[in-house]
Design an enzyme around this catalytic site. Sequence first.
Site, PDB file in Angstrom:
ATOM      1  N   ASP A  30     -16.788   7.960  -1.394  1.00 52.52           N
ATOM      2  CA  ASP A  30     -15.344   7.994  -0.754  1.00 52.52           C
ATOM      3  C   ASP A  30     -15.140   9.133  -0.255  1.00 52.52           C
ATOM      4  O   ASP A  30     -15.835  10.117  -0.260  1.00 52.52           O
ATOM      5  CB  ASP A  30     -14.262   7.708  -1.778  1.00 52.52           C
TER       6      ASP A  30
ATOM      7  N   ARG B 144       0.692  -1.239   0.105  1.00 53.79           N
ATOM      8  CA  ARG B 144      -0.031  -0.096  -0.012  1.00 53.79           C
ATOM      9  C   ARG B 144       0.925   1.358  -0.083  1.00 53.79           C
ATOM     10  O   ARG B 144       1.734   1.332   0.875  1.00 53.79           O
ATOM     11  CB  ARG B 144      -0.877   0.017   1.196  1.00 53.79           C
TER      12      ARG B 144
ATOM     13  N   CYS C 250     -16.067   2.982   1.204  1.00 59.51           N
ATOM     14  CA  CYS C 250     -14.769   2.133   1.550  1.00 59.51           C
ATOM     15  C   CYS C 250     -14.401   1.988   2.933  1.00 59.51           C
ATOM     16  O   CYS C 250     -13.766   1.221   3.596  1.00 59.51           O
ATOM     17  CB  CYS C 250     -13.717   2.433   0.572  1.00 59.51           C
TER      18      CYS C 250
ATOM     19  N   HIS D 227      -7.394   0.766  -6.086  1.00 63.03           N
ATOM     20  CA  HIS D 227      -7.768   0.108  -4.984  1.00 63.03           C
ATOM     21  C   HIS D 227      -8.436  -1.178  -5.423  1.00 63.03           C
ATOM     22  O   HIS D 227      -9.747  -1.167  -4.720  1.00 63.03           O
ATOM     23  CB  HIS D 227      -8.539   1.060  -3.845  1.00 63.03           C
TER      24      HIS D 227
ATOM     25  N   ARG E 293     -13.839  -7.212   3.231  1.00 63.45           N
ATOM     26  CA  ARG E 293     -12.424  -7.080   2.734  1.00 63.45           C
ATOM     27  C   ARG E 293     -11.593  -8.498   3.322  1.00 63.45           C
ATOM     28  O   ARG E 293     -10.782  -8.848   2.707  1.00 63.45           O
ATOM     29  CB  ARG E 293     -11.799  -5.837   3.614  1.00 63.45           C
TER      30      ARG E 293
ATOM     31  N   GLN F  70     -10.295  -3.335  -2.556  1.00 61.00           N
ATOM     32  CA  GLN F  70     -11.687  -2.730  -2.085  1.00 61.00           C
ATOM     33  C   GLN F  70     -12.844  -3.180  -2.856  1.00 61.00           C
ATOM     34  O   GLN F  70     -13.937  -3.657  -2.285  1.00 61.00           O
ATOM     35  CB  GLN F  70     -11.435  -1.108  -2.147  1.00 61.00           C
TER      36      GLN F  70
HETATM   37  N1   CP Z   1     -11.090   0.857   2.930  1.00 59.24           N
HETATM   38  C1   CP Z   1      -9.708   0.818   3.421  1.00 59.24           C
HETATM   39  O1   CP Z   1      -8.996   0.526   2.493  1.00 59.24           O
HETATM   40  O2   CP Z   1      -9.568   1.148   4.723  1.00 59.24           O
HETATM   41  P1   CP Z   1      -8.185   1.207   5.128  1.00 59.24           P
HETATM   42  O3   CP Z   1      -7.527   2.550   4.567  1.00 59.24           O
HETATM   43  O4   CP Z   1      -8.527   1.336   6.855  1.00 59.24           O
HETATM   44  O5   CP Z   1      -7.414   0.116   5.093  1.00 59.24           O
HETATM   45  N1  NVA Z   2      -9.393   7.343  -1.629  1.00 58.82           N
HETATM   46  C1  NVA Z   2      -9.112   7.151  -0.219  1.00 58.82           C
HETATM   47  C2  NVA Z   2      -9.444   5.430   0.032  1.00 58.82           C
HETATM   48  C3  NVA Z   2      -9.132   5.081   1.618  1.00 58.82           C
HETATM   49  C4  NVA Z   2      -9.505   3.698   1.719  1.00 58.82           C
HETATM   50  C5  NVA Z   2      -7.667   7.360   0.009  1.00 58.82           C
HETATM   51  O1  NVA Z   2      -6.835   6.850  -0.812  1.00 58.82           O
HETATM   52  O2  NVA Z   2      -7.290   7.845   1.121  1.00 58.82           O
END
Ligand code: CP
Ligand code: NVA
Length: 325
Positions: free
Chosen positions: A231, A108, A272, A135, A312, A138
């Site tokens: 989101d 990530r 998400c 992502h 998830r 997700q």
């Molecule tokens: N939805 C999601 O990816 O959550 P986190 O940022 O907590 O991993």
């Molecule tokens: N778009 C958001 C998603 C978090 C799960 C971010 O990248 O912060």
Amino acid sequence: MPFNLKGRHFLTLKDFSTEEIEFLLNLSIKLKQDKYAGLRGNNLEGKNIALLFEKASTRTRCAFVVACVDEGAHGEYLAKNDLQFGKKETVKDTAKVLGRMFDGIQFRGFKHETVEELARYAGVPVWNGLTDKYHPTQVLADFMTVMECKGNLKGIKFAYAGDGRSNVANSLMIGAAKMGVDFRILSAESLFPDQELVEEAEVFASESRGKITLTSDVEEGVQGADVIYTDVWVSMGEESKIAERINLLKPYQVNGDMIEKTGNPEVIFLHCLPCFHNTDTEVSKQYPDICEATEEVFESRHSKVFDEAENRVHTIKAVMVATLA
Ligand code: CP
Ligand code: NVA
């Protein structure tokens, strides 16, 4: 029909066919059923999994860890700042080292090119746990939740309101296009997804009989929707844009009025997470207008966000099992 995804990376849904995505969703449902039935999995017995994080995470990190333990693997959390990664060692060398020690790598972080480079050199499956651009894990959980609530995906009217070029919006658009979904993005024009990506999605949609619509008109976008999704308006790494985004996206807040405008009493609300829906967090205390959804909707019977969060685990487990076991 079973699909053999062994050895594949999971970087974006673009790399997977409709049937392969369907296979992963069905496997997720099966693994969830097994867990609920108390059947212990051992599909990843003896595997070591690297969990490499440049950005914060609650769900993705915990889902990988729990999925590893459920299937007999060991997941090792590696925060970027604790590693030589990027400071004293290149992405390429890090990929080669991790690939010699681990059986699979979750990444990530910021640049999508980093996860691509890890995949190029690791020699083991690499899974994208979120980059600035995509992502994809997700979206598997989102689609699984839609299947649980609505029984199917094909032909579902799916309205995404908010930042139309976020990693989540991009991945939903690609996934929806592959799965024959009637997908709408409701956003300010300046926050529509990249034209190039829209064109790619349109090709997928023409093959699956899906549909992609970009609109700034809330009524047009939510008409008849089965799913309303949003989101955060400001993704990780974009914190300097908070005021600008609030201004642009206020009309796209998911509230009771938007739910009503769908004309569908059974519409579900997905997110998400994490979600700003009240002023109980440090950030939303400072910026009370940052809420992309209201408390009323978040806590309503329409909201399936915690089923989605739980999913998830099952979907990430399916990705690891399918590509490693
Ligand atoms: N939805 C999601 O990816 O959550 P986190 O940022 O907590 O991993
Ligand atoms: N778009 C958001 C998603 C978090 C799960 C971010 O990248 O912060």
